[in-house]
Design a protein around this motif. Structure first.
Motif, short mmCIF file in Angstrom:
data_model
loop_
_atom_site.label_atom_id
_atom_site.label_comp_id
_atom_site.label_asym_id
_atom_site.label_seq_id
_atom_site.Cartn_x
_atom_site.Cartn_y
_atom_site.Cartn_z
N ASP A 1 -7.18 -8.84 24.76
CA ASP A 1 -5.89 -9.18 25.35
C ASP A 1 -6.11 -9.44 26.85
O ASP A 1 -6.39 -8.51 27.61
CB ASP A 1 -4.91 -8.02 25.12
CG ASP A 1 -3.58 -8.20 25.83
OD1 ASP A 1 -3.32 -9.29 26.38
OD2 ASP A 1 -2.80 -7.23 25.83
N THR B 1 -4.02 -7.39 29.39
CA THR B 1 -4.52 -6.02 29.53
C THR B 1 -5.82 -6.00 30.32
O THR B 1 -6.01 -5.16 31.20
CB THR B 1 -4.74 -5.38 28.14
OG1 THR B 1 -3.48 -5.32 27.46
CG2 THR B 1 -5.35 -4.01 28.24
N GLY C 1 -10.85 -2.09 24.20
CA GLY C 1 -9.70 -2.26 23.34
C GLY C 1 -10.15 -2.00 21.91
O GLY C 1 -11.15 -2.56 21.47
N SER D 1 -2.91 0.84 21.76
CA SER D 1 -1.49 0.61 22.00
C SER D 1 -0.67 1.77 21.45
O SER D 1 -0.92 2.24 20.34
CB SER D 1 -1.03 -0.68 21.32
OG SER D 1 -1.65 -1.78 21.91
N TYR D 2 0.30 2.20 22.23
CA TYR D 2 1.21 3.24 21.79
C TYR D 2 1.95 2.74 20.55
O TYR D 2 2.42 1.61 20.51
CB TYR D 2 2.21 3.57 22.90
CG TYR D 2 3.18 4.65 22.52
CD1 TYR D 2 2.81 5.99 22.56
CD2 TYR D 2 4.46 4.33 22.11
CE1 TYR D 2 3.70 6.98 22.20
CE2 TYR D 2 5.35 5.32 21.75
CZ TYR D 2 4.96 6.64 21.79
OH TYR D 2 5.85 7.62 21.43
N ASP E 1 0.62 2.17 17.58
CA ASP E 1 -0.25 1.41 16.68
C ASP E 1 -0.82 2.36 15.63
O ASP E 1 -1.97 2.79 15.71
CB ASP E 1 -1.36 0.73 17.48
CG ASP E 1 -2.26 -0.15 16.62
OD1 ASP E 1 -1.98 -0.29 15.42
OD2 ASP E 1 -3.24 -0.67 17.17
N LYS F 1 -1.74 2.18 25.86
CA LYS F 1 -1.01 1.08 26.47
C LYS F 1 0.44 1.20 26.01
O LYS F 1 0.66 1.54 24.85
CB LYS F 1 -1.55 -0.27 26.04
CG LYS F 1 -2.96 -0.54 26.41
CD LYS F 1 -3.41 -1.94 26.06
CE LYS F 1 -3.27 -2.27 24.59
NZ LYS F 1 -3.78 -3.57 24.20
N PRO F 2 1.44 0.94 26.82
CA PRO F 2 1.30 0.46 28.19
C PRO F 2 0.73 1.55 29.09
O PRO F 2 1.01 2.73 28.91
CB PRO F 2 2.73 0.09 28.59
CG PRO F 2 3.61 0.85 27.66
CD PRO F 2 2.83 1.09 26.42
#
Length: 159
Positions: free
Chosen positions: A12, A15, A62, A91-92, A94, A116-117
């Motif tokens: 990403d 990111t 990532g 990612s939060y 996920d 993330k975020p």
């Protein structure tokens, strides 16, 4: 000797840019911040650095990548640079990633993770802890080497 490397890989690009900028602001004076968006290109650059005896202190990745599973990628990082600390970027919310992350943590293929975020304060704390762990492991290895040298010298004097 060149500064140790903090290597960031994320597919990403937003990111990648955000995290790289935050790392550079906080750690850029003491570490080289290297980035890559392709996991396979990142592995090639890591192999080059580690084979060239460049100190890789930390790899931030990532977890979800289109090229290979996260666990496979993190295992390859561990094989290439066993002394580098490894931090997963997830990612939060996920849910499918969490079992992979737990498995990687349990197997020692990742040392920490960031959600993330990103909260920049949490990013700094997590990275500082990972870098501290890396420095302590480097010191432990040096002390073990010194101890082995001392024992070898002592053995030569006794015989």
């Amino acid at each position: 000797m060149r500064e140790p490397i903090i290597f960031l890989v994320a597919n990403d690009l937003e990111t990648l840019g955000t995290v790289a900028a935050a790392l550079d602001r906080r750690f850029g004076l003491d570490y080289r911040i290297l980035t890559e968006s392709s996991p396979s290109a990142a592995l090639a650059r890591l192999a080059e650095a580690c084979e060239g005896a460049e100190p890789v202190a930390l790899v931030i990745a990532g977890v979800a990548t289109p090229e290979m599973t996260a666990l496979d990628w993190l295992e390859q990082v561990h094989d290439l640079c066993p002394s580098a600390a490894r931090c997963a970027l997830v990612s939060y919310g996920d849910g499918p990633t969490y079992p992979v992350l737990r498995h990687a943590l349990a197997r020692g293929h990742v040392d920490s993770y960031l959600l993330k975020p990103l909260d920049e304060r949490m990013l700094h704390i997590t990275i500082e802890m990972a870098l501290y762990k890396h420095r302590m492991e480097q010191e432990r290895q040096k002390l073990l080497g010194d101890l082995q040298d001392h024992r070898a010298d002592a053995h030569l004097h006794v015989v």
